[in-house]
Design a protein around this motif. Structure first.
Motif, PDB file in Angstrom:
ATOM      1  N   PHE A 130      32.348  35.158  27.871  1.00 19.59           N
ATOM      2  CA  PHE A 130      32.736  35.828  29.129  1.00 19.59           C
ATOM      3  C   PHE A 130      34.098  36.450  28.969  1.00 19.59           C
ATOM      4  O   PHE A 130      34.705  36.206  28.113  1.00 19.59           O
ATOM      5  N   ASP A 131      33.999  37.396  29.694  1.00 19.00           N
ATOM      6  CA  ASP A 131      35.328  38.196  29.847  1.00 19.00           C
ATOM      7  C   ASP A 131      35.823  38.461  31.399  1.00 19.00           C
ATOM      8  O   ASP A 131      34.637  38.493  32.361  1.00 19.00           O
ATOM      9  N   GLY A 132      36.921  39.111  31.677  1.00 20.98           N
ATOM     10  CA  GLY A 132      37.282  39.444  32.913  1.00 20.98           C
ATOM     11  C   GLY A 132      38.673  39.655  33.131  1.00 20.98           C
ATOM     12  O   GLY A 132      39.501  39.622  32.133  1.00 20.98           O
ATOM     13  N   THR A 133      38.821  40.151  34.305  1.00 22.76           N
ATOM     14  CA  THR A 133      40.185  40.545  34.863  1.00 22.76           C
ATOM     15  C   THR A 133      40.569  40.162  36.158  1.00 22.76           C
ATOM     16  O   THR A 133      39.633  39.702  36.999  1.00 22.76           O
ATOM     17  N   PHE A 134      41.983  40.015  36.552  1.00 21.54           N
ATOM     18  CA  PHE A 134      42.458  39.603  37.942  1.00 21.54           C
ATOM     19  C   PHE A 134      43.610  40.417  38.014  1.00 21.54           C
ATOM     20  O   PHE A 134      44.398  40.498  36.950  1.00 21.54           O
ATOM     21  N   SER A 148      45.098  39.494  45.773  1.00 21.95           N
ATOM     22  CA  SER A 148      44.531  39.433  44.554  1.00 21.95           C
ATOM     23  C   SER A 148      42.908  39.656  44.516  1.00 21.95           C
ATOM     24  O   SER A 148      42.396  39.636  45.501  1.00 21.95           O
ATOM     25  N   LYS A 149      42.478  40.188  43.295  1.00 21.96           N
ATOM     26  CA  LYS A 149      41.224  40.595  42.981  1.00 21.96           C
ATOM     27  C   LYS A 149      40.864  39.944  41.647  1.00 21.96           C
ATOM     28  O   LYS A 149      41.498  39.761  40.629  1.00 21.96           O
ATOM     29  N   SER A 186      35.123  39.583  43.264  1.00 21.78           N
ATOM     30  CA  SER A 186      35.731  38.952  44.608  1.00 21.78           C
ATOM     31  C   SER A 186      35.664  40.188  45.721  1.00 21.78           C
ATOM     32  O   SER A 186      35.902  41.320  45.268  1.00 21.78           O
ATOM     33  N   THR A 187      35.547  39.691  46.864  1.00 22.06           N
ATOM     34  CA  THR A 187      35.976  40.513  48.045  1.00 22.06           C
ATOM     35  C   THR A 187      36.880  40.156  48.953  1.00 22.06           C
ATOM     36  O   THR A 187      37.580  40.968  49.645  1.00 22.06           O
TER      37      THR A 187
END
Length: 191
Positions: free
Chosen positions: A55-59, A69-70, A109-110
């Motif tokens: 998996f990968d992602g950002t915040f 935050s997102k 995220s919302t």
């Protein structure tokens, strides 16, 4: 020249309210400092644990304004690993994750709502098995700071419980196994 710099600084301070801006992070999966784990009851007698390895992602995160935050994560469903090859093959089948038709699960995220010191509810949309549903992740901020390699990191843990049928997983595993708990441990490197 000095007067122009002063005016530019004053204007920037007014525009940004003198507050720090949220920093962007990439989830550190390469260093194996991030995990997406799960547990589900086996007949009500024990827990079956597993993980997703790819998996990968950002915040984005600012400790002074957690509500801004997102989070965005992409997960390869075929990377499911429950430490049993035949079970994993079944989990990848149309009975469960149907990885041939839906190779990627996503979360975006919302909203983020602070629930206490270092805790927040992260609401967002999870797409799994071709179904998109709103979920809430109960998150706990673990800390942030410089690392030994010259970078800057922030870490969180979180969990949420999903009803299998909400995501079109119709295989009946018995009354004790209608939900699965996701357990997240996420460390990100600031960009």
């Amino acid at each position: 020249m000095l007067k122009k710099r002063f005016i530019a600084l004053a204007l920037a301070s007014t525009l940004f309210g003198g507050q720090a801006l949220a920093a962007d992070y990439v989830i550190d999966k390469e260093g194996q400092h991030a995990f997406v784990n799960f547990k589900i009851s086996h007949l009500g007698f024990s827990w079956l644990y597993g993980t997703f390895k790819d998996f990968d992602g950002t915040f984005s995160f600012d400790a002074d304004k957690p509500e801004a935050s997102k989070v965005k994560v992409n997960l390869q469903t075929a990377s499911v690993d429950s430490n049993h090859a035949e079970r994993d093959k079944h989990l990848r089948s149309p009975d469960f994750l149907n990885v041939a038709a839906h190779p990627t699960a996503t979360f975006e995220s919302t909203s983020v709502k602070s629930t206490g010191k270092n805790t927040a509810d992260i609401a967002g949309n999870l797409t799994l098995n071709g179904v998109t549903k709103p979920i809430v992740i109960a998150a706990h901020f673990l800390g942030e700071g410089k690392d030994p390699w010259g970078g800057y990191r922030a870490g969180f843990e979180g969990n949420t419980t999903l009803k299998l049928k909400d995501f079109a997983i119709e295989k009946d595993l018995g009354p004790a196994s209608q939900t699965v708990e996701l357990i997240l441990s996420i460390e990100g490197v600031r960009q």
